[in-house]
Design an enzyme around this catalytic site. Structure first.
Site, mmCIF file in Angstrom:
data_model
loop_
_atom_site.group_PDB
_atom_site.id
_atom_site.type_symbol
_atom_site.label_atom_id
_atom_site.label_comp_id
_atom_site.label_asym_id
_atom_site.label_seq_id
_atom_site.Cartn_x
_atom_site.Cartn_y
_atom_site.Cartn_z
ATOM 1 N N ASP A 98 -52.419 16.444 -23.960
ATOM 2 C CA ASP A 98 -51.736 17.009 -25.126
ATOM 3 C C ASP A 98 -50.481 17.765 -24.697
ATOM 4 O O ASP A 98 -50.545 18.606 -23.795
ATOM 5 C CB ASP A 98 -52.704 17.954 -25.843
ATOM 6 C CG ASP A 98 -52.264 18.277 -27.255
ATOM 7 O OD1 ASP A 98 -51.044 18.266 -27.522
ATOM 8 O OD2 ASP A 98 -53.136 18.538 -28.097
ATOM 9 N N HIS A 100 -48.311 19.284 -27.025
ATOM 10 C CA HIS A 100 -47.860 20.246 -28.050
ATOM 11 C C HIS A 100 -47.986 21.671 -27.503
ATOM 12 O O HIS A 100 -49.056 22.028 -27.007
ATOM 13 C CB HIS A 100 -48.726 20.124 -29.310
ATOM 14 C CG HIS A 100 -48.597 18.813 -30.011
ATOM 15 N ND1 HIS A 100 -49.355 17.731 -29.662
ATOM 16 C CD2 HIS A 100 -47.808 18.422 -31.031
ATOM 17 C CE1 HIS A 100 -49.029 16.712 -30.449
ATOM 18 N NE2 HIS A 100 -48.085 17.103 -31.302
ATOM 19 N N SER A 151 -57.416 14.871 -27.903
ATOM 20 C CA SER A 151 -57.463 15.755 -26.726
ATOM 21 C C SER A 151 -58.491 16.878 -26.870
ATOM 22 O O SER A 151 -58.720 17.643 -25.934
ATOM 23 C CB SER A 151 -56.078 16.335 -26.415
ATOM 24 O OG SER A 151 -55.633 17.151 -27.461
HETATM 25 C C1 B12 Z 1 -44.097 19.558 -33.367
HETATM 26 C C2 B12 Z 1 -45.012 18.360 -33.294
HETATM 27 C C3 B12 Z 1 -44.813 17.465 -32.234
HETATM 28 C C4 B12 Z 1 -43.764 17.671 -31.132
HETATM 29 C C5 B12 Z 1 -44.323 18.704 -30.116
HETATM 30 C C6 B12 Z 1 -43.242 19.635 -29.585
HETATM 31 C C7 B12 Z 1 -43.847 20.784 -28.835
HETATM 32 N N1 B12 Z 1 -43.119 21.236 -27.838
HETATM 33 O O1 B12 Z 1 -44.920 21.287 -29.132
HETATM 34 C C8 B12 Z 1 -43.653 16.229 -30.557
HETATM 35 C C9 B12 Z 1 -42.598 15.471 -31.324
HETATM 36 C C10 B12 Z 1 -43.368 16.129 -29.052
HETATM 37 C C11 B12 Z 1 -45.008 15.644 -30.953
HETATM 38 C C12 B12 Z 1 -45.580 14.552 -30.309
HETATM 39 C C13 B12 Z 1 -46.725 13.932 -30.762
HETATM 40 N N2 B12 Z 1 -47.437 14.229 -31.865
HETATM 41 CO CO1 B12 Z 1 -47.158 15.839 -32.895
HETATM 42 N N3 B12 Z 1 -46.841 17.112 -34.156
HETATM 43 C C14 B12 Z 1 -46.018 18.138 -34.274
HETATM 44 C C15 B12 Z 1 -46.215 18.873 -35.623
HETATM 45 C C16 B12 Z 1 -45.129 18.367 -36.581
HETATM 46 C C17 B12 Z 1 -46.147 20.369 -35.592
HETATM 47 C C18 B12 Z 1 -47.088 21.045 -34.581
HETATM 48 C C19 B12 Z 1 -46.680 22.482 -34.504
HETATM 49 O O2 B12 Z 1 -45.964 22.878 -33.599
HETATM 50 N N4 B12 Z 1 -47.100 23.263 -35.510
HETATM 51 C C20 B12 Z 1 -46.700 24.676 -35.622
HETATM 52 C C21 B12 Z 1 -47.624 25.558 -34.783
HETATM 53 C C22 B12 Z 1 -47.178 27.013 -34.948
HETATM 54 O O3 B12 Z 1 -48.943 25.426 -35.281
HETATM 55 P P1 B12 Z 1 -50.247 25.136 -34.351
HETATM 56 O O4 B12 Z 1 -49.859 24.411 -33.139
HETATM 57 O O5 B12 Z 1 -51.335 24.620 -35.211
HETATM 58 O O6 B12 Z 1 -50.663 26.581 -33.816
HETATM 59 C C23 B12 Z 1 -51.217 27.619 -34.594
HETATM 60 C C24 B12 Z 1 -52.752 27.557 -34.722
HETATM 61 O O7 B12 Z 1 -53.286 26.266 -34.655
HETATM 62 C C25 B12 Z 1 -53.257 28.490 -33.658
HETATM 63 N N5 B12 Z 1 -53.478 27.994 -32.299
HETATM 64 C C26 B12 Z 1 -52.794 27.060 -31.596
HETATM 65 N N6 B12 Z 1 -53.247 26.979 -30.353
HETATM 66 C C27 B12 Z 1 -54.221 27.884 -30.207
HETATM 67 C C28 B12 Z 1 -55.014 28.224 -29.112
HETATM 68 C C29 B12 Z 1 -55.985 29.224 -29.245
HETATM 69 C C30 B12 Z 1 -56.811 29.586 -28.068
HETATM 70 C C31 B12 Z 1 -56.170 29.856 -30.500
HETATM 71 C C32 B12 Z 1 -57.233 30.860 -30.654
HETATM 72 C C33 B12 Z 1 -55.374 29.521 -31.596
HETATM 73 C C34 B12 Z 1 -54.406 28.547 -31.451
HETATM 74 O O8 B12 Z 1 -52.253 29.489 -33.627
HETATM 75 C C35 B12 Z 1 -50.964 28.882 -33.790
HETATM 76 C C36 B12 Z 1 -49.997 29.859 -34.422
HETATM 77 O O9 B12 Z 1 -50.477 30.429 -35.615
HETATM 78 C C37 B12 Z 1 -47.659 18.397 -36.028
HETATM 79 C C38 B12 Z 1 -47.944 18.321 -37.531
HETATM 80 C C39 B12 Z 1 -48.555 19.566 -38.066
HETATM 81 N N7 B12 Z 1 -48.312 19.805 -39.330
HETATM 82 O O10 B12 Z 1 -49.278 20.288 -37.399
HETATM 83 C C40 B12 Z 1 -47.727 17.026 -35.368
HETATM 84 C C41 B12 Z 1 -49.082 16.427 -34.914
HETATM 85 C C42 B12 Z 1 -49.934 17.483 -34.252
HETATM 86 N N8 B12 Z 1 -48.685 15.415 -33.941
HETATM 87 C C43 B12 Z 1 -49.388 14.357 -34.049
HETATM 88 C C44 B12 Z 1 -49.206 13.201 -33.219
HETATM 89 C C45 B12 Z 1 -50.066 11.994 -33.561
HETATM 90 C C46 B12 Z 1 -48.296 13.211 -32.163
HETATM 91 C C47 B12 Z 1 -48.007 12.047 -31.203
HETATM 92 C C48 B12 Z 1 -49.213 11.242 -30.724
HETATM 93 C C49 B12 Z 1 -46.962 11.180 -31.908
HETATM 94 C C50 B12 Z 1 -46.599 9.879 -31.249
HETATM 95 N N9 B12 Z 1 -46.950 8.832 -31.955
HETATM 96 O O11 B12 Z 1 -46.029 9.873 -30.174
HETATM 97 C C51 B12 Z 1 -47.306 12.770 -30.028
HETATM 98 C C52 B12 Z 1 -48.354 13.256 -28.985
HETATM 99 C C53 B12 Z 1 -47.796 13.585 -27.670
HETATM 100 C C54 B12 Z 1 -48.877 14.255 -26.821
HETATM 101 N N10 B12 Z 1 -49.478 13.541 -25.891
HETATM 102 O O12 B12 Z 1 -49.188 15.408 -27.041
HETATM 103 C C55 B12 Z 1 -50.456 14.457 -35.128
HETATM 104 C C56 B12 Z 1 -51.866 14.658 -34.578
HETATM 105 C C57 B12 Z 1 -52.887 13.831 -35.333
HETATM 106 C C58 B12 Z 1 -54.277 14.036 -34.824
HETATM 107 N N11 B12 Z 1 -55.153 14.285 -35.760
HETATM 108 O O13 B12 Z 1 -54.558 13.988 -33.660
HETATM 109 C C59 B12 Z 1 -49.894 15.584 -36.002
HETATM 110 C C60 B12 Z 1 -50.972 16.393 -36.754
HETATM 111 C C61 B12 Z 1 -48.914 14.932 -37.029
HETATM 112 C C62 B12 Z 1 -49.587 14.002 -38.008
HETATM 113 N N12 B12 Z 1 -49.938 14.450 -39.187
HETATM 114 O O14 B12 Z 1 -49.783 12.867 -37.707
HETATM 115 N N13 B12 Z 1 -45.536 16.318 -31.991
#
Ligand code: B12
Length: 210
Positions: A98, A100, A151
């Protein structure tokens, strides 16, 4: 200087503007948590929704994420300025397979802000890397992030590897990321789950109180 301008900089992927506007907010004394939540997390969630609806695509998401990162870097030192004795040491990473890291970085910053020492192992972190670090000692909490359903299994593998190495009792395990739930956390034997960064910091504090 307005949140609208900051949101626009993130939507446009204008990293310099995002950082400069964030600096302006910090200099004007705006609360750091407000800048983080309303200025940075809010627009990134919109980008996420648009990505889901296929209104924007991966390149746009990447440039927005980069702009957000540059703004986060401005906030980071302000989270760390707690001036109090560290509450404990957290080793954090996005699990194997992963890449992200936006949410993980925010959690890392909130933990630092709460007074933890945070060792950030970055992305694509395999179970053995966590195990090796715990073996060296001084780690209170392992925090794992996963944004992909594919993942999430690596979190379970890490817990099993810690158990296999006889290290599970000596360290707390916290998990999070969009697809992770409390149910999943309980199933794999994690000690805590949080759905957002602010709650993650609260839970980490609670874990070490017990
Ligand atoms: C940005 C993003 C990307 C960027 C990542 C950039 C980066 N440097 O992170 C890029 C474009 C590279 C990317 C790639 C991919 N992505 Co992407 N991506 C996203 C997106 C749009 C936003 C994620 C994000 O940053 N959210 C904002 C942050 C703030 O939120 P968060 O991570 O959830 O974190 C919060 C909480 O979850 C929590 N939290 C997070 N971590 C932790 C850890 C602990 C310990 C705790 C307690 C809490 C906690 O606190 C955070 C802050 O409040 C999501 C869609 C979405 N709406 O989530 C898809 C998403 C996650 N991606 C997805 C996919 C499929 C991919 C790819 C496979 C796409 C592809 N075909 O190539 C690749 C995977 C690459 C890989 N091997 O990882 C899917 C996953 C689907 C699934 N169910 O598995 C999503 C959901 C999009 C979708 N709807 O299809 N992605």
């Amino acid at each position: 200087m307005s949140f609208e301008a900051l949101h626009k900089a993130i939507y446009d992927g204008d990293a310099a503007a995002a950082a400069n506007i964030t600096k302006g907010f910090v200099a004007s004394g705006s609360p750091i948590r407000e800048i983080l939540e309303q200025g940075l997390i809010a627009p990134m969630s919109v980008v996420g929704e648009k990505f889901k609806a296929c209104e924007v695509f991966i390149p746009e998401v990447i440039i927005s994420a980069k702009a957000m990162h540059s703004a986060l870097a401005v906030l980071e030192p302000h989270f760390s300025k707690s001036g109090i004795r560290p509450l404990g040491t957290v080793v954090i990473g996005t699990v194997k397979g992963d890449l992200h890291d936006i949410g993980k970085n925010i959690v890392s910053m909130m933990l630092k802000g709460a007074g933890f020492v945070v060792e950030d192992f970055g992305i694509d972190v395999g179970p053995q890397k966590f195990v090796d670090r715990v073996k060296r000692g001084g780690v209170d909490i392992i925090a794992m992030s996963s944004l992909l359903t594919t993942s999430m299994g690596a979190m379970a593998d890490t817990v099993s590897s810690l158990r296999g190495a006889g290290l599970r009792e000596g360290v707390k395990v916290m998990v999070g990321g969009a697809p992770v739930t409390q149910e999943f956390a309980s199933k794999i034997g994690a000690d805590a789950y949080a759905s957002d960064a602010a709650t993650a910091a609260d839970k980490a504090r609670d874990l070490l109180k017990r």
